[in-house]
Design an enzyme around this catalytic site. Structure first.
Site, PDB file in Angstrom:
ATOM      1  N   TYR A   1     -47.243  37.615  77.639  1.00  0.00           N
ATOM      2  CA  TYR A   1     -47.336  36.801  76.424  1.00  0.00           C
ATOM      3  C   TYR A   1     -46.627  35.455  76.590  1.00  0.00           C
ATOM      4  O   TYR A   1     -46.266  34.820  75.619  1.00  0.00           O
ATOM      5  CB  TYR A   1     -46.719  37.538  75.226  1.00  0.00           C
TER       6      TYR A   1
ATOM      7  N   ASP B   1     -47.671  54.230  81.864  1.00  0.00           N
ATOM      8  CA  ASP B   1     -48.760  55.155  81.512  1.00  0.00           C
ATOM      9  C   ASP B   1     -48.216  56.563  81.295  1.00  0.00           C
ATOM     10  O   ASP B   1     -48.581  57.254  80.325  1.00  0.00           O
ATOM     11  CB  ASP B   1     -49.901  55.126  82.540  1.00  0.00           C
TER      12      ASP B   1
ATOM     13  N   ASP C   1     -45.146  45.925  72.947  1.00  0.00           N
ATOM     14  CA  ASP C   1     -46.055  45.726  71.817  1.00  0.00           C
ATOM     15  C   ASP C   1     -46.903  46.992  71.624  1.00  0.00           C
ATOM     16  O   ASP C   1     -47.029  47.524  70.517  1.00  0.00           O
ATOM     17  CB  ASP C   1     -46.953  44.511  72.138  1.00  0.00           C
TER      18      ASP C   1
ATOM     19  N   LYS D   1     -44.033  49.038  85.214  1.00  0.00           N
ATOM     20  CA  LYS D   1     -45.198  49.416  86.026  1.00  0.00           C
ATOM     21  C   LYS D   1     -44.951  48.909  87.444  1.00  0.00           C
ATOM     22  O   LYS D   1     -45.781  48.239  88.067  1.00  0.00           O
ATOM     23  CB  LYS D   1     -46.471  48.800  85.407  1.00  0.00           C
TER      24      LYS D   1
END
Ligand code: NAD
Length: 333
Positions: A123, A205, A229, A172
């Site tokens: 973002y 995940d 988010d 990640k």
């Protein structure tokens, strides 16, 4: 009196703001509201969704209660929410969720806080087409050691202040090895300075699955912007939905308190939006500005009205209006 910038926002914003302000005032908190425009409703008058008067007011009061603002999808204006966070350097977005007694939830005993890095990652606003025909576009995820360290430290300090036991860093780093890898590396370094708090890390995940299977085992989560988010909407779902989940955007000097949810255009103008999330955001504000007793009383009253289930809004299975809900809370106060 404590001056607080008030942004009524778009869509359901004005409805839930009226309700939240009435509930906060019923606590007797000594607040003087400085109402300022922002969002789609500000464009007609100020030709911008984020006028300078609003920014100046927030810089001066250093505390704002803000309802959601419309962000058009695709071209046009940049998101005011993202712009405001970057402009005021509101780097830590705190999103606590706690189970509401009396709601027919899939989960009980959820009590966790998502701390989301608020200024960087995907973002960052670095996005462009890479060919003249606009057939391919690129967004750049920018992550720095400085910004990672301050938000991770914020998460540990928050944990310490609120007697929480564990911080879980979500990343990640198996795929995004340099960007979220850096975030993880910094997390491991900061964690060494807080030996009294358990530290663990999870790949995003797997974390999404674990949050659905065993949400009660998590305490404070800290993660990058996009993951935060998404995961904070998930955690809002664990306690009954977006209408219930508050938030705060902290910088070093300024804090903007706002619900997680958006402007809910599908129900705007009907007077049925749930004002709980914005009201609990106002409770976070009351605690931070030195009125924790009033915050606790207001939160207890909100929770009691929800538990009684006689005067709740349609998202919680009731038929009460936003105004009726606020009046029921005020009656409890
Ligand atoms: P949304 O959060 O507005 O709505 C998602 C769903 O949740 C809708 O069905 C809505 O009716 C419901 N909902 C949300 N808040 C509720 C409440 N208080 N009471 C009852 N039901 C509620 O998300 P969206 O539809 O994806 O976004 C709509 C607009 O809001 C977009 O322009 C988006 O950019 C903006 N938005 C703003 C903010 C913000 O200002 N911080 C945050 C998210 C989205």
């Amino acid at each position: 009196m404590i001056r607080v910038t008030l942004i009524r926002g778009d869509g359901i914003g004005p409805e839930i703001t009226d309700a939240a302000v009435a509930m906060v005032e019923a606590t007797g908190a000594p607040i003087e509201w400085d109402e300022q425009p922002a969002g789609a409703s500000a464009i007609a008058v100020h030709s911008t969704p984020f006028p300078k008067v609003t920014l100046d007011s927030i810089r001066q009061t250093r505390v704002a209660l803000k309802a959601p603002l419309t962000t058009p999808v695709g071209g046009g204006y940049r998101s005011v929410n993202v712009g405001m966070r970057q402009e005021l350097d509101l780097y830590a977005n705190i999103r606590p969720v706690r189970t509401f007694d009396g709601l027919p939830n899939r989960y009980q005993g959820v009590d966790l806080v998502v701390v989301r890095e608020n200024t960087q990652g995907l973002y960052s606003g670095i996005e462009h087409f890479i060919d003249p025909k606009k057939d391919a576009a690129q967004a750049i995820s920018f992550i720095s050691r400085f910004a990672s360290e301050r938000v991770i430290r914020y998460a540990f300090e928050y944990a310490k202040r609120n007697h929480r036991k564990k911080v879980t860093l979500v990343h990640k780093a198996n795929i995004l090895k340099l960007t979220t890898g850096l975030f993880l590396e910094v997390g491991r370094e900061v964690a060494k300075q807080y030996p009294e708090i358990t530290f663990e890390d999870r790949i995003v995940d797997a974390m999404a699955m674990n949050l659905v299977i065993r949400p009660e085992t998590f305490d404070v989560l800290v993660t990058t912007n996009l993951f935060g988010d998404i995961l904070s909407d998930l955690t809002a779902g664990l306690i009954g939905g977006l209408g219930l989940a508050p938030g705060a955007n902290h910088g070093d000097d300024v804090t903007v308190y706002e619900a997680i949810h958006g402007t809910a255009p599908d129900i705007a103008g009907r007077g049925v939006a749930n004002p709980t999330a914005l009201t609990l955001s106002a409770c976070m504000m009351l605690r931070d500005i030195g009125h924790p007793d009033k915050a606790d009383r207001l939160e207890d009253a909100v929770r009691a009205v929800i538990q009684a289930r006689e005067t709740v809004t349609p998202d919680l299975g009731g038929s009460a209006s936003t105004h009726d809900f606020a009046q029921a809370v005020i009656a409890r106060l």
